[in-house]
Design a protein around this motif. Structure first.
Motif, PDB file in Angstrom:
ATOM      1  N   TYR A   7     -66.734 -63.544 -20.244  1.00 24.86           N
ATOM      2  CA  TYR A   7     -67.293 -64.894 -20.210  1.00 24.86           C
ATOM      3  C   TYR A   7     -66.184 -65.865 -19.785  1.00 24.86           C
ATOM      4  CZ  TYR A   7     -71.402 -63.138 -22.684  1.00 24.86           C
ATOM      5  OH  TYR A   7     -72.533 -62.446 -23.032  1.00 24.86           O
ATOM      6  N   GLY A   8     -66.428 -66.571 -18.697  1.00 25.71           N
ATOM      7  CA  GLY A   8     -65.417 -67.482 -18.171  1.00 25.71           C
ATOM      8  C   GLY A   8     -65.922 -68.906 -18.081  1.00 25.71           C
ATOM      9  N   PRO A   9     -65.748 -69.720 -19.122  1.00 21.79           N
ATOM     10  CA  PRO A   9     -66.123 -71.131 -19.056  1.00 21.79           C
ATOM     11  C   PRO A   9     -65.376 -71.846 -17.922  1.00 21.79           C
ATOM     12  CG  PRO A   9     -65.732 -70.472 -21.326  1.00 21.79           C
ATOM     13  CD  PRO A   9     -65.262 -69.341 -20.464  1.00 21.79           C
ATOM     14  N   PRO A  10     -65.794 -73.052 -17.557  1.00 21.97           N
ATOM     15  CA  PRO A  10     -65.227 -73.741 -16.390  1.00 21.97           C
ATOM     16  C   PRO A  10     -63.706 -73.907 -16.460  1.00 21.97           C
ATOM     17  CG  PRO A  10     -67.219 -74.842 -17.092  1.00 21.97           C
ATOM     18  CD  PRO A  10     -66.920 -73.817 -18.132  1.00 21.97           C
ATOM     19  N   GLY A  11     -63.049 -73.535 -15.378  1.00 22.06           N
ATOM     20  CA  GLY A  11     -61.616 -73.766 -15.250  1.00 22.06           C
ATOM     21  C   GLY A  11     -60.733 -72.814 -16.025  1.00 22.06           C
ATOM     22  N   THR A  12     -61.306 -71.722 -16.534  1.00 25.89           N
ATOM     23  CA  THR A  12     -60.517 -70.803 -17.366  1.00 25.89           C
ATOM     24  C   THR A  12     -59.913 -69.653 -16.562  1.00 25.89           C
ATOM     25  OG1 THR A  12     -62.554 -69.614 -17.939  1.00 25.89           O
ATOM     26  CG2 THR A  12     -61.776 -71.298 -19.494  1.00 25.89           C
ATOM     27  N   GLY A  13     -60.071 -69.682 -15.250  1.00 23.87           N
ATOM     28  CA  GLY A  13     -59.426 -68.659 -14.420  1.00 23.87           C
ATOM     29  C   GLY A  13     -60.177 -67.350 -14.355  1.00 23.87           C
ATOM     30  N   LYS A  14     -61.496 -67.432 -14.307  1.00 26.57           N
ATOM     31  CA  LYS A  14     -62.299 -66.206 -14.252  1.00 26.57           C
ATOM     32  C   LYS A  14     -61.981 -65.385 -12.998  1.00 26.57           C
ATOM     33  CE  LYS A  14     -66.651 -66.822 -13.497  1.00 26.57           C
ATOM     34  NZ  LYS A  14     -66.778 -66.355 -12.100  1.00 26.57           N
ATOM     35  N   SER A  15     -61.903 -66.053 -11.855  1.00 29.97           N
ATOM     36  CA  SER A  15     -61.598 -65.336 -10.608  1.00 29.97           C
ATOM     37  C   SER A  15     -60.220 -64.678 -10.686  1.00 29.97           C
ATOM     38  CB  SER A  15     -61.654 -66.290  -9.417  1.00 29.97           C
ATOM     39  OG  SER A  15     -62.969 -66.754  -9.217  1.00 29.97           O
ATOM     40  N   THR A  16     -59.267 -65.390 -11.278  1.00 23.24           N
ATOM     41  CA  THR A  16     -57.917 -64.828 -11.432  1.00 23.24           C
ATOM     42  C   THR A  16     -57.941 -63.577 -12.296  1.00 23.24           C
ATOM     43  OG1 THR A  16     -56.951 -67.030 -11.205  1.00 23.24           O
ATOM     44  CG2 THR A  16     -55.565 -65.330 -12.209  1.00 23.24           C
ATOM     45  N   GLU A  17     -58.737 -63.605 -13.357  1.00 19.82           N
ATOM     46  CA  GLU A  17     -58.849 -62.455 -14.244  1.00 19.82           C
ATOM     47  C   GLU A  17     -59.508 -61.270 -13.525  1.00 19.82           C
ATOM     48  OE1 GLU A  17     -58.750 -60.013 -17.685  1.00 19.82           O
ATOM     49  OE2 GLU A  17     -57.581 -61.743 -16.993  1.00 19.82           O
ATOM     50  N   ILE A  18     -60.535 -61.565 -12.741  1.00 17.41           N
ATOM     51  CA  ILE A  18     -61.186 -60.490 -11.981  1.00 17.41           C
ATOM     52  C   ILE A  18     -60.198 -59.856 -11.011  1.00 17.41           C
ATOM     53  CG2 ILE A  18     -62.948 -59.990 -10.225  1.00 17.41           C
ATOM     54  CD1 ILE A  18     -64.657 -62.160 -11.554  1.00 17.41           C
ATOM     55  N   ILE A  19     -59.476 -60.703 -10.282  1.00 23.70           N
ATOM     56  CA  ILE A  19     -58.502 -60.212  -9.306  1.00 23.70           C
ATOM     57  C   ILE A  19     -57.445 -59.361  -9.989  1.00 23.70           C
ATOM     58  CG2 ILE A  19     -56.669 -60.952  -7.714  1.00 23.70           C
ATOM     59  CD1 ILE A  19     -58.513 -63.439  -7.181  1.00 23.70           C
ATOM     60  N   ARG A  20     -56.975 -59.807 -11.162  1.00 24.44           N
ATOM     61  CA  ARG A  20     -55.965 -59.040 -11.903  1.00 24.44           C
ATOM     62  C   ARG A  20     -56.504 -57.657 -12.247  1.00 24.44           C
ATOM     63  NH1 ARG A  20     -54.791 -57.388 -16.758  1.00 24.44           N
ATOM     64  NH2 ARG A  20     -56.678 -58.285 -17.694  1.00 24.44           N
ATOM     65  N   ARG A  21     -57.748 -57.608 -12.714  1.00 19.27           N
ATOM     66  CA  ARG A  21     -58.322 -56.320 -13.114  1.00 19.27           C
ATOM     67  C   ARG A  21     -58.581 -55.414 -11.907  1.00 19.27           C
ATOM     68  NH1 ARG A  21     -62.297 -56.921 -18.343  1.00 19.27           N
ATOM     69  NH2 ARG A  21     -61.116 -58.519 -19.458  1.00 19.27           N
ATOM     70  N   ASP A 184     -69.326 -60.478 -10.206  1.00 20.15           N
ATOM     71  CA  ASP A 184     -68.954 -61.852 -10.561  1.00 20.15           C
ATOM     72  C   ASP A 184     -70.196 -62.743 -10.507  1.00 20.15           C
ATOM     73  OD1 ASP A 184     -67.379 -63.988 -11.272  1.00 20.15           O
ATOM     74  OD2 ASP A 184     -66.616 -64.346  -9.247  1.00 20.15           O
ATOM     75  N   GLU A 185     -70.112 -63.904 -11.164  1.00 14.07           N
ATOM     76  CA  GLU A 185     -71.215 -64.874 -11.218  1.00 14.07           C
ATOM     77  C   GLU A 185     -72.493 -64.198 -11.721  1.00 14.07           C
ATOM     78  OE1 GLU A 185     -70.483 -67.834 -10.996  1.00 14.07           O
ATOM     79  OE2 GLU A 185     -68.681 -67.941  -9.766  1.00 14.07           O
ATOM     80  N   ALA A 186     -72.347 -63.368 -12.732  1.00 12.02           N
ATOM     81  CA  ALA A 186     -73.475 -62.574 -13.223  1.00 12.02           C
ATOM     82  C   ALA A 186     -74.556 -63.434 -13.865  1.00 12.02           C
ATOM     83  CB  ALA A 186     -72.972 -61.533 -14.225  1.00 12.02           C
ATOM     84  N   ILE A 209     -68.607 -56.983 -15.832  1.00 14.65           N
ATOM     85  CA  ILE A 209     -69.538 -58.074 -15.537  1.00 14.65           C
ATOM     86  C   ILE A 209     -68.857 -59.388 -15.913  1.00 14.65           C
ATOM     87  CG2 ILE A 209     -71.769 -59.105 -16.087  1.00 14.65           C
ATOM     88  CD1 ILE A 209     -72.181 -56.508 -14.713  1.00 14.65           C
ATOM     89  N   ALA A 210     -68.817 -60.360 -14.998  1.00 13.79           N
ATOM     90  CA  ALA A 210     -68.156 -61.641 -15.288  1.00 13.79           C
ATOM     91  C   ALA A 210     -69.073 -62.806 -14.947  1.00 13.79           C
ATOM     92  CB  ALA A 210     -66.854 -61.749 -14.483  1.00 13.79           C
ATOM     93  N   GLY A 211     -69.020 -63.829 -15.759  1.00 15.90           N
ATOM     94  CA  GLY A 211     -69.837 -65.015 -15.511  1.00 15.90           C
ATOM     95  C   GLY A 211     -69.795 -65.966 -16.685  1.00 15.90           C
ATOM     96  N   ASP A 212     -70.770 -66.876 -16.724  1.00 17.13           N
ATOM     97  CA  ASP A 212     -70.867 -67.853 -17.810  1.00 17.13           C
ATOM     98  C   ASP A 212     -72.312 -68.299 -17.908  1.00 17.13           C
ATOM     99  OD1 ASP A 212     -70.573 -69.801 -19.709  1.00 17.13           O
ATOM    100  OD2 ASP A 212     -69.518 -71.216 -18.412  1.00 17.13           O
TER     101      ASP A 212
END
Length: 484
Positions: A7-21, A184-186, A209-212
């Motif tokens: 779960y990636g609330p706004p501005g928390t770096g969800k894309s960065t976390e996905i890329i890292r994984r 992403d953007e699930a 699965i990533a999203g908010d």
């Protein structure tokens, strides 16, 4: 089987976390790049992730693009705008191709019918007329039934398929031969898309699965805000909540929290703002804003295109250069602006040194007063560019007045507009130092809101508020919402 939900609330770096994984798997000796899949809601978003992850796999794209490959469809089958125009002529039902959740007054009945048809498929509905009866009932019931019958028969007779047909075909095809899948953007997935993900879950060992769910704003297209939670429970997935925003300052975070608290059912995920305080200002109308500055990073947001006119009238009256990110292009994006900026550049360097391309020459020929065209390509061409543009360019009076104000405010036209206009839906994934938010609803949105369907609007305006990095201006508009 290994399942993760992020779960990636706004501005928390969800894309960065996905890329890292993703990079962990790419750099691992246990997986080949072609064994890793990566999906996002739009083709552009998937492309960006692919480039940032440096992953070379054919299983990167939207869910629809993966379904297209698996079902062995061909491009000539897919329904596009041209084919839809052909259907329009056959059926007598007009289409504009606009988004029903943004454009209200600009739409035809056909746009609403097509959206309802797609929503019905995406939601795995069983009876079309029930879908219509539970909607805002655009057009008339009999015409919608005629549309459904005609559209279904047309697809069958031509062999054409739309996006949802691709997903249905993929449900009856082999699963992708991959070991790891990222989605992403699930929160924007429809029940039909979730059905496909759950089918793939039968054979894919690792899924992230990533999203908010708080940012699920595409419900007109069938998006299921509860889909992530259902997946998490169904597969006993490991939950990760990214709890630090690197975008949202304290005061704006408080407002965002107030807005999203109006959603009746959501996954509770407290997260922290960045340390900066931030600023919120309130205005009774757009004309009350007097402190827009050149080079300021500004994004003006409105719920529906029907609210855009007042914004544009204000910007034009003040001579503020602006561009629109979706919908009809603004005056600084159109043909007359191209003509002006071309004239300005040639005026600075001289026609002999500029070297016109065939396209630039075409623009000049079309834009000059007729009696001056014959001077182009001769020694007298320089005379044209020694005159004020108002004397030689054929620009309508209303646009000329606006451009004169811009020139007065900025010396010339060698500027890059920093004021952007967008619907809230079109701003998803965007951010700006200053957000100017029109607190208002279009007529159909207002009807749904005042009838008690408030969850959807709370999510939409939550997305709007959380685009702001430093300052949020809230401007009262038609059908304003009290909790803003």
């Amino acid at each position: 089987m290994e399942r993760h939900v992020i779960y990636g609330p706004p501005g928390t770096g969800k894309s960065t976390e996905i890329i890292r994984r993703v990079k962990e798997y790419v750099n691992s000796d246990h997986f080949k790049p072609e064994e890793i899949g990566l999906c996002s809601y739009t083709k552009a978003a998937a492309t960006v992730l692919k480039e940032r992850c440096n992953i070379d796999s054919k299983w990167v794209g939207t869910l629809h693009s993966l379904a297209f490959k698996l079902s062995k469809c061909i491009y000539s089958q897919t329904i596009n705008h041209r084919k839809l125009k052909e259907f329009s002529k056959l059926s007598g039902i007009a289409f504009t191709g606009a988004n029903p959740d943004e454009a209200e007054q600009e739409l035809s009945n056909g746009d609403y019918y097509l959206a309802l048809y797609g929503f019905h498929h995406a939601s795995l509905g069983k009876e079309y007329m029930n879908t219509y009866d539970c909607s805002d009932r655009p057009g008339c019931r009999d015409e919608f039934k005629f549309f459904v019958d005609a559209y279904t028969a047309w697809k069958k007779s031509t062999g054409f398929i739309d996006f949802n047909d691709m997903l249905i075909k993929a449900l009856h095809s082999d699963n992708p031969p991959i070991e790891v899948l990222f989605i992403d953007e699930a929160q924007d997935l429809s029940p039909l898309q979730w059905a496909l993900v759950n089918r793939w879950s039968q054979t894919i060992p690792i899924i992230h699965i990533a999203g908010d769910d708080d940012q699920a704003i595409y419900q007109w297209a069938g998006a299921d805000p509860k889909g992530m939670l259902y997946f998490e429970k169904k597969h006993d997935a490991k939950r990760t909540i990214l709890n630090q925003s690197f975008r949202i300052p304290v005061e704006i975070h408080k407002k965002a929290s107030d807005v999203i608290s109006n959603v009746s059912e959501r996954v509770d995920k407290e997260y922290k703002p960045k340390e900066a305080k931030g600023n919120i200002e309130y205005y009774s109308g757009i004309e009350c804003i007097v402190d827009l500055e050149p080079d300021e990073d500004v994004l003006i947001l409105y719920r529906n295109h029907s609210l855009r006119e007042d914004v544009e009238d204000f910007l034009i009256s003040k001579g503020y250069p602006y561009i629109t990110d979706n919908g009809k292009p603004g005056l600084c994006q159109g043909w007359y602006w191209k003509l002006l900026t071309l004239f300005n550049r040639i005026k600075k360097v001289g026609v002999d040194n500029y070297g016109l391309t065939s396209e630039e020459n075409k623009i000049l020929v079309q834009g000059l007063h007729e009696h001056l065209i014959k001077k182009l390509g001769t020694s007298k061409a320089k005379d044209i560019f020694e005159c004020p543009w108002q004397e030689v360019l054929n620009i309508p009076a209303d646009k000329r007045l606006y451009f004169e104000q811009i020139e007065c405010n900025h010396t010339d036209f060698n500027i890059k507009p920093t004021i952007h206009l967008s619907t809230i839906h079109g701003s998803k994934g965007r951010e700006a130092d200053r957000i100017i938010l029109m607190n208002g609803l279009g007529s159909l949105s207002a009807q749904k809101f005042y009838s008690g369907d408030t969850d959807g609007e709370a999510r939409v305006f939550y997305v709007a508020v959380t685009r702001a990095k430093k300052r949020l201006d809230i401007v009262q508009a038609d059908n304003s919402i009290g909790w803003l």
